[in-house]
Scaffold this active site. Structure first.
Site, PDB file in Angstrom:
ATOM      1  N   ASP A 121      23.125  22.997 107.390  1.00 23.64           N
ATOM      2  CA  ASP A 121      23.783  24.286 107.536  1.00 23.64           C
ATOM      3  C   ASP A 121      23.332  25.157 106.354  1.00 23.64           C
ATOM      4  O   ASP A 121      22.791  24.641 105.372  1.00 23.64           O
ATOM      5  CB  ASP A 121      25.298  24.063 107.527  1.00 23.64           C
ATOM      6  CG  ASP A 121      26.083  25.349 107.465  1.00 23.64           C
ATOM      7  OD1 ASP A 121      25.883  26.200 108.349  1.00 23.64           O
ATOM      8  OD2 ASP A 121      26.884  25.502 106.527  1.00 23.64           O
ATOM      9  N   ASP A 166      25.237  28.526 105.073  1.00 26.24           N
ATOM     10  CA  ASP A 166      26.316  29.128 104.291  1.00 26.24           C
ATOM     11  C   ASP A 166      27.292  28.075 103.777  1.00 26.24           C
ATOM     12  O   ASP A 166      27.874  27.318 104.552  1.00 26.24           O
ATOM     13  CB  ASP A 166      27.047  30.172 105.139  1.00 26.24           C
ATOM     14  CG  ASP A 166      26.108  31.288 105.581  1.00 26.24           C
ATOM     15  OD1 ASP A 166      25.412  31.845 104.712  1.00 26.24           O
ATOM     16  OD2 ASP A 166      26.054  31.580 106.796  1.00 26.24           O
TER      17      ASP A 166
END
Length: 235
Positions: free
Chosen positions: A69, A71
């Site tokens: 991922d 963020d």
């Protein structure tokens, strides 16, 4: 009152120093120090803690496909989202539904995001193994040319950058399809959805801790699904 010479010199030096302080430009905020104020290991109980070295030992000998991922996993990107909220919807989270924000978010604003050291360590470990790295984000794709892929690649040695694939923008959809399509074996993420998406497609989900200063609240419960949690991954 008569002042002796040493005391007079000391007072003069203090006054002179004060004039320099008042004239000096204001210092910028040390964001690395700011975001380091995060939960400690003692704040989490009964967690399967894992290190980068532990992960490396558990991986197969042959190269694999891994995913991360972005963020709060690869980047501490709260400055991007704080900016977007203030500009487009100060009193709500409607900015997350605004394409104008997403057009800005991944076309240059990440120059204000801070790479997380734990992510740098993880990715470098995988790159040296010869693994292919995918970054899968829930961000909506910008209508202009995205710069996020280049910004992430430039965080790593040039000889490994071809192993980093273009960023996959999930656009708010479940990440499972993207993880399955990329044949991901291990996926790293900070959110519950990152872990459950990995588990649903048969990949190993490894949790990153979200930094305490993140604008993405409430904080998820690390280890909630029995997944291992990377040590010191909150920064």
């Amino acid at each position: 009152m008569r002042l002796n010479k040493p005391l007079t010199l000391a007072i003069s030096a203090l006054l002179l120093g004060s004039s320099f302080v008042s004239a000096a430009p204001l210092e910028t905020i040390d964001m690395q120090t700011y975001i380091a104020q995060s939960p400690t290991d003692a704040d989490y109980q009964q967690i399967d803690w894992i290190s980068v070295q532990d992960i490396a030992k558990q991986l197969p000998a042959k190269p694999i496909h891994v995913g991360l991922d972005i963020d709060d996993t690869m980047l501490f990107s709260s400055p991007v989202f704080y900016y977007g909220k203030q500009k487009y919807s100060p009193n709500s989270y409607d900015y997350l539904k605004n394409q104008d924000f997403w057009n800005e978010a991944s076309t240059g604003l990440d120059q204000y995001s801070i790479p997380k050291q734990a992510a740098l360590d993880v990715v470098n470990m995988h790159l040296k193994r010869g693994d292919t790295v995918y970054f899968v984000t829930g961000r909506w794709a910008p209508e202009g040319k995205e710069t996020l892929t280049t910004e992430i690649r430039e965080l790593f040695p040039e000889q490994y950058r071809d192993q980093i694939q273009p960023v996959v923008f999930a656009g708010g959809l479940e990440k499972e399809k993207q993880l399955k399509a990329a044949d991901i074996t291990v996926f790293y993420g900070d959110s519950d959805a990152d872990i459950t998406s990995a588990q649903h497609v048969g990949a190993k989900g490894i949790r990153f801790l979200r930094n305490a200063q993140s604008t993405y609240t409430p904080m998820p419960q690390a280890g909630k699904y029995g997944e291992p949690v990377l040590i010191n991954s909150n920064y």
